[in-house]
Design a protein around this motif. Structure first.
Motif, PDB file in Angstrom:
ATOM      1  N   LEU A  38       0.422  -1.300  -0.108  1.00 24.18           N
ATOM      2  CA  LEU A  38       0.153   0.292  -0.045  1.00 24.18           C
ATOM      3  C   LEU A  38       0.925   1.155   0.029  1.00 24.18           C
ATOM      4  O   LEU A  38       0.364   2.223  -0.813  1.00 24.18           O
ATOM      5  CB  LEU A  38      -0.666   0.726   1.350  1.00 24.18           C
ATOM      6  CG  LEU A  38      -2.337   1.042   1.402  1.00 24.18           C
ATOM      7  CD1 LEU A  38      -3.290   0.430  -0.051  1.00 24.18           C
ATOM      8  CD2 LEU A  38      -2.806   0.594   2.253  1.00 24.18           C
ATOM      9  N   THR A  39       2.075   1.487   1.450  1.00 21.36           N
ATOM     10  CA  THR A  39       3.221   2.142   1.127  1.00 21.36           C
ATOM     11  C   THR A  39       3.459   2.544  -0.362  1.00 21.36           C
ATOM     12  O   THR A  39       3.889   3.807  -0.955  1.00 21.36           O
ATOM     13  CB  THR A  39       3.909   2.211   1.744  1.00 21.36           C
ATOM     14  OG1 THR A  39       2.980   1.654   3.526  1.00 21.36           O
ATOM     15  CG2 THR A  39       5.076   3.306   2.079  1.00 21.36           C
ATOM     16  N   LEU A  40       4.571   1.387  -0.952  1.00 21.74           N
ATOM     17  CA  LEU A  40       4.500   1.688  -1.744  1.00 21.74           C
ATOM     18  C   LEU A  40       3.797   2.066  -3.056  1.00 21.74           C
ATOM     19  O   LEU A  40       4.249   3.158  -3.955  1.00 21.74           O
ATOM     20  CB  LEU A  40       4.761  -0.539  -2.747  1.00 21.74           C
ATOM     21  CG  LEU A  40       5.281  -0.185  -3.780  1.00 21.74           C
ATOM     22  CD1 LEU A  40       7.225   0.116  -4.060  1.00 21.74           C
ATOM     23  CD2 LEU A  40       5.853  -2.175  -4.332  1.00 21.74           C
ATOM     24  N   LEU A  41       2.832   1.872  -3.281  1.00 18.08           N
ATOM     25  CA  LEU A  41       1.387   2.169  -4.628  1.00 18.08           C
ATOM     26  C   LEU A  41       1.165   3.232  -4.424  1.00 18.08           C
ATOM     27  O   LEU A  41       1.646   4.815  -5.465  1.00 18.08           O
ATOM     28  CB  LEU A  41       0.403   1.164  -4.189  1.00 18.08           C
ATOM     29  CG  LEU A  41      -0.551   1.445  -5.514  1.00 18.08           C
ATOM     30  CD1 LEU A  41      -0.360   0.754  -6.433  1.00 18.08           C
ATOM     31  CD2 LEU A  41      -2.241   0.656  -5.345  1.00 18.08           C
ATOM     32  N   VAL A  42       1.019   4.590  -3.059  1.00 22.27           N
ATOM     33  CA  VAL A  42       0.910   5.406  -3.110  1.00 22.27           C
ATOM     34  C   VAL A  42       2.872   6.318  -2.657  1.00 22.27           C
ATOM     35  O   VAL A  42       2.119   7.450  -4.144  1.00 22.27           O
ATOM     36  CB  VAL A  42       0.836   6.071  -1.252  1.00 22.27           C
ATOM     37  CG1 VAL A  42       0.292   7.002  -1.336  1.00 22.27           C
ATOM     38  CG2 VAL A  42      -0.462   5.170  -0.980  1.00 22.27           C
ATOM     39  N   GLY A  92       0.268   1.414 -12.478  1.00 22.97           N
ATOM     40  CA  GLY A  92       0.036   2.036 -11.787  1.00 22.97           C
ATOM     41  C   GLY A  92      -1.327   0.915 -11.204  1.00 22.97           C
ATOM     42  O   GLY A  92      -1.291   0.514 -10.161  1.00 22.97           O
ATOM     43  N   ILE A  93      -2.418   1.299 -12.404  1.00 24.53           N
ATOM     44  CA  ILE A  93      -3.709   0.740 -12.637  1.00 24.53           C
ATOM     45  C   ILE A  93      -3.460  -0.813 -12.533  1.00 24.53           C
ATOM     46  O   ILE A  93      -4.064  -1.861 -12.288  1.00 24.53           O
ATOM     47  CB  ILE A  93      -4.476   0.921 -13.289  1.00 24.53           C
ATOM     48  CG1 ILE A  93      -4.775   2.000 -13.515  1.00 24.53           C
ATOM     49  CG2 ILE A  93      -5.763  -0.216 -13.454  1.00 24.53           C
ATOM     50  CD1 ILE A  93      -5.765   2.687 -14.409  1.00 24.53           C
ATOM     51  N   VAL A  94      -2.524  -1.532 -13.635  1.00 25.80           N
ATOM     52  CA  VAL A  94      -1.969  -3.377 -13.525  1.00 25.80           C
ATOM     53  C   VAL A  94      -1.228  -3.222 -12.181  1.00 25.80           C
ATOM     54  O   VAL A  94      -1.345  -4.499 -11.680  1.00 25.80           O
ATOM     55  CB  VAL A  94      -0.320  -3.356 -14.730  1.00 25.80           C
ATOM     56  CG1 VAL A  94      -0.224  -4.778 -14.917  1.00 25.80           C
ATOM     57  CG2 VAL A  94      -1.572  -2.764 -15.841  1.00 25.80           C
ATOM     58  N   LEU A  95      -0.343  -2.723 -11.813  1.00 24.18           N
ATOM     59  CA  LEU A  95       0.323  -2.530 -10.220  1.00 24.18           C
ATOM     60  C   LEU A  95      -0.642  -3.099  -9.316  1.00 24.18           C
ATOM     61  O   LEU A  95      -0.975  -3.700  -8.213  1.00 24.18           O
ATOM     62  CB  LEU A  95       0.988  -2.102  -9.766  1.00 24.18           C
ATOM     63  CG  LEU A  95       1.854  -1.790  -8.426  1.00 24.18           C
ATOM     64  CD1 LEU A  95       2.670  -3.240  -8.189  1.00 24.18           C
ATOM     65  CD2 LEU A  95       2.511  -0.891  -8.078  1.00 24.18           C
ATOM     66  N   MET A  96      -1.914  -2.297  -9.208  1.00 28.44           N
ATOM     67  CA  MET A  96      -3.300  -2.002  -8.058  1.00 28.44           C
ATOM     68  C   MET A  96      -3.847  -3.310  -8.149  1.00 28.44           C
ATOM     69  O   MET A  96      -4.329  -4.229  -7.028  1.00 28.44           O
ATOM     70  CB  MET A  96      -3.270  -1.027  -8.622  1.00 28.44           C
ATOM     71  CG  MET A  96      -4.368  -0.838  -6.755  1.00 28.44           C
ATOM     72  SD  MET A  96      -4.805   1.295  -6.735  1.00 28.44           S
ATOM     73  CE  MET A  96      -6.430   1.523  -8.044  1.00 28.44           C
ATOM     74  N   LEU A 113      -1.446 -15.437 -11.132  1.00 30.57           N
ATOM     75  CA  LEU A 113      -2.128 -14.183 -11.442  1.00 30.57           C
ATOM     76  C   LEU A 113      -1.650 -12.863 -10.699  1.00 30.57           C
ATOM     77  O   LEU A 113      -0.640 -11.540 -11.556  1.00 30.57           O
ATOM     78  CB  LEU A 113      -3.388 -14.160 -11.797  1.00 30.57           C
ATOM     79  CG  LEU A 113      -4.140 -12.875 -12.181  1.00 30.57           C
ATOM     80  CD1 LEU A 113      -4.258 -12.796 -13.872  1.00 30.57           C
ATOM     81  CD2 LEU A 113      -5.801 -13.026 -11.951  1.00 30.57           C
ATOM     82  N   ALA A 114      -1.659 -12.594  -9.836  1.00 24.91           N
ATOM     83  CA  ALA A 114      -1.134 -11.532  -8.793  1.00 24.91           C
ATOM     84  C   ALA A 114      -0.056 -10.649  -8.734  1.00 24.91           C
ATOM     85  O   ALA A 114      -0.098 -10.189  -9.595  1.00 24.91           O
ATOM     86  CB  ALA A 114      -1.605 -11.606  -7.507  1.00 24.91           C
ATOM     87  N   LEU A 143       4.426  -8.004 -11.527  1.00 23.72           N
ATOM     88  CA  LEU A 143       5.767  -7.675 -12.054  1.00 23.72           C
ATOM     89  C   LEU A 143       5.539  -6.778 -13.385  1.00 23.72           C
ATOM     90  O   LEU A 143       6.334  -6.178 -13.838  1.00 23.72           O
ATOM     91  CB  LEU A 143       6.360  -9.242 -12.518  1.00 23.72           C
ATOM     92  CG  LEU A 143       7.315  -9.591 -13.095  1.00 23.72           C
ATOM     93  CD1 LEU A 143       8.297  -8.648 -12.604  1.00 23.72           C
ATOM     94  CD2 LEU A 143       8.054 -11.106 -14.207  1.00 23.72           C
ATOM     95  N   ILE A 144       4.170  -7.083 -14.245  1.00 17.64           N
ATOM     96  CA  ILE A 144       4.512  -6.367 -15.024  1.00 17.64           C
ATOM     97  C   ILE A 144       4.082  -4.621 -15.168  1.00 17.64           C
ATOM     98  O   ILE A 144       4.754  -3.652 -15.499  1.00 17.64           O
ATOM     99  CB  ILE A 144       2.927  -6.549 -15.809  1.00 17.64           C
ATOM    100  CG1 ILE A 144       3.266  -7.811 -16.717  1.00 17.64           C
ATOM    101  CG2 ILE A 144       2.366  -5.417 -17.342  1.00 17.64           C
ATOM    102  CD1 ILE A 144       1.949  -8.813 -17.168  1.00 17.64           C
ATOM    103  N   GLY A 145       3.306  -4.249 -14.165  1.00 21.19           N
ATOM    104  CA  GLY A 145       3.702  -2.871 -13.500  1.00 21.19           C
ATOM    105  C   GLY A 145       4.804  -2.283 -12.844  1.00 21.19           C
ATOM    106  O   GLY A 145       5.254  -1.658 -13.721  1.00 21.19           O
ATOM    107  N   PHE A 146       5.746  -3.502 -12.269  1.00 23.21           N
ATOM    108  CA  PHE A 146       6.849  -2.654 -12.102  1.00 23.21           C
ATOM    109  C   PHE A 146       7.948  -3.367 -13.690  1.00 23.21           C
ATOM    110  O   PHE A 146       8.390  -1.988 -13.926  1.00 23.21           O
ATOM    111  CB  PHE A 146       7.701  -3.967 -11.804  1.00 23.21           C
ATOM    112  CG  PHE A 146       7.088  -4.101 -10.177  1.00 23.21           C
ATOM    113  CD1 PHE A 146       6.392  -2.862  -9.101  1.00 23.21           C
ATOM    114  CD2 PHE A 146       7.604  -5.024  -9.070  1.00 23.21           C
ATOM    115  CE1 PHE A 146       6.294  -3.408  -8.347  1.00 23.21           C
ATOM    116  CE2 PHE A 146       7.446  -5.273  -7.709  1.00 23.21           C
ATOM    117  CZ  PHE A 146       6.705  -4.157  -7.348  1.00 23.21           C
ATOM    118  N   ILE A 147       7.520  -3.478 -14.266  1.00 21.42           N
ATOM    119  CA  ILE A 147       8.563  -4.072 -15.868  1.00 21.42           C
ATOM    120  C   ILE A 147       8.214  -3.124 -16.971  1.00 21.42           C
ATOM    121  O   ILE A 147       8.985  -2.398 -17.743  1.00 21.42           O
ATOM    122  CB  ILE A 147       9.124  -5.132 -16.411  1.00 21.42           C
ATOM    123  CG1 ILE A 147       7.372  -5.670 -17.043  1.00 21.42           C
ATOM    124  CG2 ILE A 147       9.411  -6.256 -15.925  1.00 21.42           C
ATOM    125  CD1 ILE A 147       7.499  -6.933 -18.464  1.00 21.42           C
TER     126      ILE A 147
END
Lengths: 586, 83
Positions: free
Chosen positions: A117-121, A157-161, A184-185, A190-194
């Motif tokens: 959660l912190t990471l995403l923010v 961001g959306i993919v990561l979320m 899946l998760a 991983l896709i959000g990161f790359i």
């Protein structure tokens, strides 16, 4: 839980808000330079552990995960921020400084985040503060590039979320740690990161946006987004095999485009893709030595890439030219810039006695130690291409080549000092690698200056120079641009409209005519026929059934006489018939 | 600071070229005579001068592939996106 912890990212983010209230002039400049310095001191005084852990909406929030990996990225982020602010302290707009302060602050916040959660923010903060650095490029191209940039990062961001939500639903935990299996998760995460690491084919946002940013903005951009992605990959996905191949391809992909490129900062942007490829590949290999290589490389890369963007920015700032084909002979008018550029270029090309040599070597040795031929060959090919396209191509065509007689001189003192800091570290780490090696997450001894290693590097680089010399007429930068995968979202829409205009419209017309001339007539005829059928057959059938029912009723009524003896006889006859039937069928 | 004394003089440029050639010969000679690799990770680690050949061939291949092959597909006029 010992020792004090003041969040270094929040020092910069909250400090940024106060920038407009500080009186203009020296006070403001001092304040801006003080913030990254305070953040640096806060990291310096940290001890390993977990800090600022609270419960929030039923989730365990950790804002301060302090270990060797996060401290190393904290050091380099604050150092890079300080040097970049020194380089760009002359910038007048408060908004530029605020964005440039929140952006590294958010990157540091992501690095120290212990939960998703912190990471995403902080991740989103990073995207939406950095976009202003592109907008401050202040022209229509920059605005368009910024728009595309923010769309791509909103998508990441959306993919990561989505990945995080599925992960939390499955496991019930927000903790961000090593991700073992790819389900899946974790694949979505991983896709959000790359996407942020600019892994092809999701890389085009980087060379699209960075060259359009303001002179100082590009220096900031070169450091934080991709390296935060390297950090989270090193934290969450070490040893993920697909990263070996993505990274190796990425390293060569960036180089191939860099050789084609004419816009100087776009060329450097492609080299971010290439260099991050080295790190992604090392993370994919995933041994302790490889992770050390990736983090050491990230550390060194931020410094020399920042330096190169500063040198390129200085040329743009002083001459207004961005394209290599319009430059030449600048070493005479901008000698200090040339020297700083050469240090950065030699460092990125991993010339011995520079930071690039002592950092990149670890990744290459790790590829060797894991006997991954493909990775080693691709990374070594990328190494020659790096020397070729930065040190030789930019070096020759911007600073030597045909003198275009551009009126120029070295940039102001603050910009030179901004370049001096990373230049110093590029050389210092080359001579004293142990200062960097001490900070690395794993305790794996490594000695970069062995005879075979130095001799092989020297051979590779010298003969690369010879190759450039041989093909110098082909390698000459030409005034063209290269399309990348951003074509799909830049012209894809236009192609769709064209398709709609030409094809869909034509089909629509044909269908309409067909409808008017054929189907409507046919429908009328069918209606007539069905009307006739309705009158003669359907109505007839309904009437016929009704008449039959009435007749049947009349006949049935005659059977109902109302006399008891008739019913008794009928019953008796019925019983006799029944008995006979039973007798016969027996 | 004036660097023209260093790079503006054709005589010095010629000296640099000689230094370059000597350096190439020197490093290949050292490779052949002295280098005894620590680790032999790949078969070519046993052949002295492999990295020299890789540098020459690799850089040539990168230039040719990029400038003559890939450019056919991706190089467009500068106003390509602005039409």
């Amino acid at each position: 839980m010992t020792g004090s912890f003041i969040h270094p990212g929040l020092i910069m983010i909250i400090g940024a808000v106060l920038i407009p209230v500080i009186p203009k002039g020296t006070a403001k400049k001092a304040y801006i330079l003080l913030l990254p310095l305070l953040a640096f001191i806060s990291i310096l005084s940290m001890t390993e552990g977990t800090y600022w852990a609270t419960e929030f909406l039923g989730a365990e929030i950790v804002m301060g995960r302090v270990d060797k990996l996060s401290i190393l990225f904290g050091y380099i982020f604050t150092l890079a921020a300080f040097a970049s602010f020194l380089f760009g302290i002359h910038v007048k707009e408060d908004g530029h400084h605020i964005a440039a302060m929140i952006y590294p602050g958010a990157a540091i916040g992501s690095v120290f985040a212990g939960d998703y959660l912190t990471l995403l923010v902080f991740w989103e903060f990073m995207a939406f503060s950095s976009v202003f650095l592109i907008l401050y490029g202040k022209n229509a191209k920059a605005s368009a590039a910024a728009y595309r940039y923010v769309l791509v990062h909103a998508f990441s961001g959306i993919v990561l979320m989505a990945g995080i939500i599925i992960h939390v639903t499955n496991t019930g935990s927000f903790a961000f740690n090593h991700v073992g299996v790819l389900d899946l998760a974790s694949s979505l995460i991983l896709i959000g990161f790359i996407i942020n690491a600019a892994v092809p084919p999701l890389s085009a946002w980087l060379p699209d946006a960075y060259p359009e940013a303001s002179v100082t903005g590009a220096v900031f951009l070169s450091a934080f987004t991709t390296k935060t992605a390297v950090y989270v990959l090193a934290r969450g996905f070490p040893g993920t095999e697909i990263l070996i191949y993505l990274g190796a391809i990425m390293a060569v992909y960036g180089v191939i485009y860099a050789v084609l490129e004419n816009n100087m900062r776009r060329l450097l942007a492609y080299h971010i893709v290439s260099q991050v490829g080295f790190m992604v590949c090392a993370i994919g290999i995933g041994t302790q030595m490889a992770i050390n290589g990736a983090t050491a490389h990230a550390f060194a890369h931020i410094l020399y890439k920042g330096l190169l963007f500063m040198a390129a920015g200085s040329i743009i700032y002083m001459t207004g030219k961005r394209k290599l084909s319009e430059m030449g002979g600048l070493y005479k008018t901008m000698p200090l810039t040339f020297i700083f550029f050469t240090i950065g270029a030699f460092a990125i090309a991993a010339v011995p006695l520079t930071s690039g040599f002592i950092s990149k070597s670890i990744s290459l040795s790790a590829a060797g130690a894991s006997h991954n031929t493909f990775a080693w060959l691709m990374l070594t090919l990328a190494s020659t291409g790096t020397f070729l396209s930065i040190a030789l191509k930019i070096g020759y065509y911007a600073f030597f080549g045909k003198d275009k007689g551009l009126p120029a001189k070295d940039p102001p003192l603050n910009m030179l000092l901004g370049m001096a800091i990373p230049a110093f570290f590029c050389v210092f780490m080359g001579f004293y690698p142990q200062y960097l090696y001490r900070l690395l997450p794993f305790d794996v001894p490594y000695y970069p200056y062995t005879l075979d290693h130095v001799v092989w590097s020297a051979e590779l680089l010298l003969l690369t120079a010879l190759g450039f010399w041989a093909f110098i007429t082909i390698a000459k930068p030409k005034p063209y641009i290269s399309v990348d995968t951003d074509w799909f979202y830049r012209l894809g829409g236009r192609v769709f409209l064209c398709f709609a205009h030409r094809v869909v419209l034509a089909i629509d017309e044909v269908v309409t005519n067909l409808w008017k001339t054929v189907f409507l007539k046919l429908l009328k005829n069918i209606a007539n026929v069905s009307w006739g059928l309705d009158v003669s057959i359907v109505d007839g059938a309904v009437n016929g059934v009704a008449n039959f029912v009435i007749g049947l009723g009349k006949r049935m009524r005659r059977l109902q006489t109302g006399h008891l003896q008739h019913y008794a006889i009928a019953t008796l006859v019925g019983i006799v018939i029944l008995l006979n039937l039973i007798y016969f069928l027996r | 600071m004036n660097l023209e004394n260093w790079f503006g003089d054709p005589k010095k440029i010629r000296i640099y070229k000689y230094i370059f050639v000597i350096a190439v010969i020197f490093f290949i000679a050292v490779d052949i005579i002295f280098v005894d690799p620590h680790h032999v990770y790949f078969p070519w680690d046993n052949y002295p001068g492999f990295n020299a050949i890789f540098g020459l061939v690799g850089s040539s291949v990168v230039i040719i592939i990029s400038k003559l092959v890939i450019s056919k597909f991706v190089s467009k006029k500068e106003n390509y996106y602005d039409r």
